[in-house]
Design a protein around this motif. Structure first.
Motif, PDB file in Angstrom:
ATOM      1  N   SER A   1       0.858  -1.190   0.000  1.00 29.26           N
ATOM      2  CA  SER A   1       0.000   0.000   0.000  1.00 29.26           C
ATOM      3  C   SER A   1       0.892   1.238   0.000  1.00 29.26           C
ATOM      4  O   SER A   1       1.905   1.276   0.710  1.00 29.26           O
ATOM      5  CB  SER A   1      -0.853  -0.040   1.277  1.00 29.26           C
ATOM      6  OG  SER A   1      -1.900   0.879   1.195  1.00 29.26           O
ATOM      7  N   TYR A   2       0.500   2.237  -0.786  1.00 26.39           N
ATOM      8  CA  TYR A   2       1.356   3.415  -0.979  1.00 26.39           C
ATOM      9  C   TYR A   2       0.539   4.700  -0.898  1.00 26.39           C
ATOM     10  O   TYR A   2      -0.652   4.709  -1.177  1.00 26.39           O
ATOM     11  CB  TYR A   2       2.044   3.347  -2.355  1.00 26.39           C
ATOM     12  CG  TYR A   2       3.026   2.197  -2.458  1.00 26.39           C
ATOM     13  CD1 TYR A   2       4.371   2.390  -2.192  1.00 26.39           C
ATOM     14  CD2 TYR A   2       2.584   0.923  -2.802  1.00 26.39           C
ATOM     15  CE1 TYR A   2       5.277   1.330  -2.270  1.00 26.39           C
ATOM     16  CE2 TYR A   2       3.478  -0.145  -2.876  1.00 26.39           C
ATOM     17  CZ  TYR A   2       4.817   0.069  -2.607  1.00 26.39           C
ATOM     18  OH  TYR A   2       5.705  -0.978  -2.675  1.00 26.39           O
ATOM     19  N   ARG A   3       1.249   5.770  -0.540  1.00 36.01           N
ATOM     20  CA  ARG A   3       0.631   7.104  -0.524  1.00 36.01           C
ATOM     21  C   ARG A   3       1.520   8.052  -1.303  1.00 36.01           C
ATOM     22  O   ARG A   3       2.743   7.995  -1.187  1.00 36.01           O
ATOM     23  CB  ARG A   3       0.516   7.592   0.933  1.00 36.01           C
ATOM     24  CG  ARG A   3      -0.208   8.916   1.096  1.00 36.01           C
ATOM     25  CD  ARG A   3      -0.189   9.392   2.556  1.00 36.01           C
ATOM     26  NE  ARG A   3       1.143   9.810   2.977  1.00 36.01           N
ATOM     27  CZ  ARG A   3       1.796   9.312   4.032  1.00 36.01           C
ATOM     28  NH1 ARG A   3       1.274   8.373   4.773  1.00 36.01           N
ATOM     29  NH2 ARG A   3       3.002   9.749   4.330  1.00 36.01           N
TER      30      ARG A   3
ATOM     31  N   MET B   1       6.181   8.050  -4.091  1.00 37.23           N
ATOM     32  CA  MET B   1       5.259   7.134  -3.417  1.00 37.23           C
ATOM     33  C   MET B   1       5.898   6.687  -2.100  1.00 37.23           C
ATOM     34  O   MET B   1       7.056   6.271  -2.087  1.00 37.23           O
ATOM     35  CB  MET B   1       5.014   5.902  -4.284  1.00 37.23           C
ATOM     36  CG  MET B   1       4.094   6.153  -5.459  1.00 37.23           C
ATOM     37  SD  MET B   1       2.431   5.589  -5.057  1.00 37.23           S
ATOM     38  CE  MET B   1       1.632   5.660  -6.655  1.00 37.23           C
ATOM     39  N   THR B   2       5.156   6.770  -1.008  1.00 38.04           N
ATOM     40  CA  THR B   2       5.634   6.305   0.298  1.00 38.04           C
ATOM     41  C   THR B   2       4.961   4.976   0.603  1.00 38.04           C
ATOM     42  O   THR B   2       3.732   4.877   0.565  1.00 38.04           O
ATOM     43  CB  THR B   2       5.237   7.312   1.403  1.00 38.04           C
ATOM     44  OG1 THR B   2       5.734   8.602   1.046  1.00 38.04           O
ATOM     45  CG2 THR B   2       5.769   6.903   2.758  1.00 38.04           C
ATOM     46  N   LYS B   3       5.756   3.939   0.916  1.00 32.84           N
ATOM     47  CA  LYS B   3       5.172   2.636   1.279  1.00 32.84           C
ATOM     48  C   LYS B   3       4.599   2.743   2.694  1.00 32.84           C
ATOM     49  O   LYS B   3       5.229   3.316   3.586  1.00 32.84           O
ATOM     50  CB  LYS B   3       6.223   1.525   1.213  1.00 32.84           C
ATOM     51  CG  LYS B   3       5.611   0.128   1.255  1.00 32.84           C
ATOM     52  CD  LYS B   3       6.639  -0.923   0.836  1.00 32.84           C
ATOM     53  CE  LYS B   3       5.983  -2.226   0.388  1.00 32.84           C
ATOM     54  NZ  LYS B   3       5.482  -3.091   1.388  1.00 32.84           N
TER      55      LYS B   3
END
Length: 319
Positions: free
Chosen positions: A175-177, A185-187
């Motif tokens: 899942s990423y943001r 993208m931050t995991k």
């Protein structure tokens, strides 16, 4: 897996987020309390943009959306339709009113072996009061959510300069943001039980959306001592996935004991949390049923956690 679906879904949700933000900037403060028409404009505009993008590339995959254009086709809704089309044209410049109606109605698909489900604006009241709302899109295949994209244009997770983010999860891929305006993208990883500062719970702003007294009691029973964070929309799923809360509870309100949840209110958020290491079930520990109908008739309530406290929550609920 699902690379093409992911790309198209992200692009469509970003475009819909842009439209929603434009509508929201134009809401006169005096209208905010009593007039829901800006939401109508943003809801329909968001659904039109996303459904068109999906149908262009995946014409055979039905879309189960929250809205349909039946009412908008009435002569007395002409002004609203014109307004919606004006906003859509800021994103798709050659859009006509008839096309906008047809695009909205692409969302009249049926639950099937493979389908998209869409909530073009989740958190109507948050949208109106310039607070949290979400654009929620999920792909469901063979009874399982395979892809979730959650646009949260007003959410600021790390109190940075950048307002708004988008959550993306593909089954088995994490899942990423990422910031709404692009970037890294931050995991995501759910919070651990010993992170005292973030070991808290989120619930809806609206008291009618759950049993807040019981939700507080359950949170305390599993060792959460801080006040709940109250947030509109599936942004709550994003907060749990980001490790900023350990628990989200939505228990049936005593006022509406027979209420059943809609699939589009939870599908995208659920995969975003699960792929960050969390767990999502109903209050009896059953998986959420996203593939039988638009309403989750066999489920009661929703429990979303960092997974480590999930069994404890269910035990407390069923005592």
């Amino acid at each position: 897996m699902y690379q093409k679906e992911k790309e198209i879904a992200i692009s469509a949700v970003l475009q819909a987020s842009e439209l929603c933000q434009k509508v929201r900037q134009d809401i006169p403060p005096a209208l905010e309390k009593q007039d829901k028409s800006p939401v109508t404009v943003a809801d329909f505009g968001s659904q039109a943009i996303i459904c068109k993008a999906l149908k262009d590339i995946f014409p055979d995959t039905p879309i189960v959306g929250e809205e349909d254009a039946t009412e908008l086709r009435q002569p007395e809704q002409k002004n609203t339709l014109t307004k919606i089309t004006e906003y859509v044209k800021q994103i798709i410049d050659n859009a006509s009113e008839n096309q906008v109606l047809d695009w909205i109605d692409y969302g009249n698909g049926k639950v099937s072996r493979r389908f998209w489900t869409l909530d073009p604006i989740d958190g109507t009241k948050g949208f109106l009061r310039q607070d949290q709302y979400a654009i929620a899109l999920a792909l469901i295949e063979d009874g399982e959510v395979k892809l979730g994209v959650l646009g949260c244009p007003a959410l600021n997770i790390n109190q940075t300069q950048e307002q708004g983010c988008i959550f993306v999860a593909v089954r088995g891929e994490g899942s990423y943001r990422m910031p709404l305006n692009g970037g890294e993208m931050t995991k995501l990883q759910v919070v651990s039980n010993d992170d005292v500062q973030r070991f808290r719970f989120v619930e809806s702003v609206e008291a009618s959306h759950g049993d807040q007294e019981r939700q507080n009691a359950i949170a305390q029973a599993v060792g959460i001592t801080s006040q709940s964070v109250r947030v509109d929309s599936q942004a709550k799923y994003g907060i749990v996935a980001s490790g900023e809360a350990a628990l989200y509870l939505r228990l049936p309100s005593p006022k509406y004991p027979d209420y059943r949840e809609n699939i589009w209110d939870h599908a995208a958020g659920a995969i975003v949390v699960e792929e960050a290491g969390g767990k999502v079930t109903d209050m009896y520990g059953n998986p959420l049923d996203f593939f039988t109908a638009t309403k989750m008739m066999e489920n009661r309530g929703v429990v979303v956690s960092n997974s480590k406290i999930h069994e404890k929550v269910l035990e407390a609920l069923n005592q």
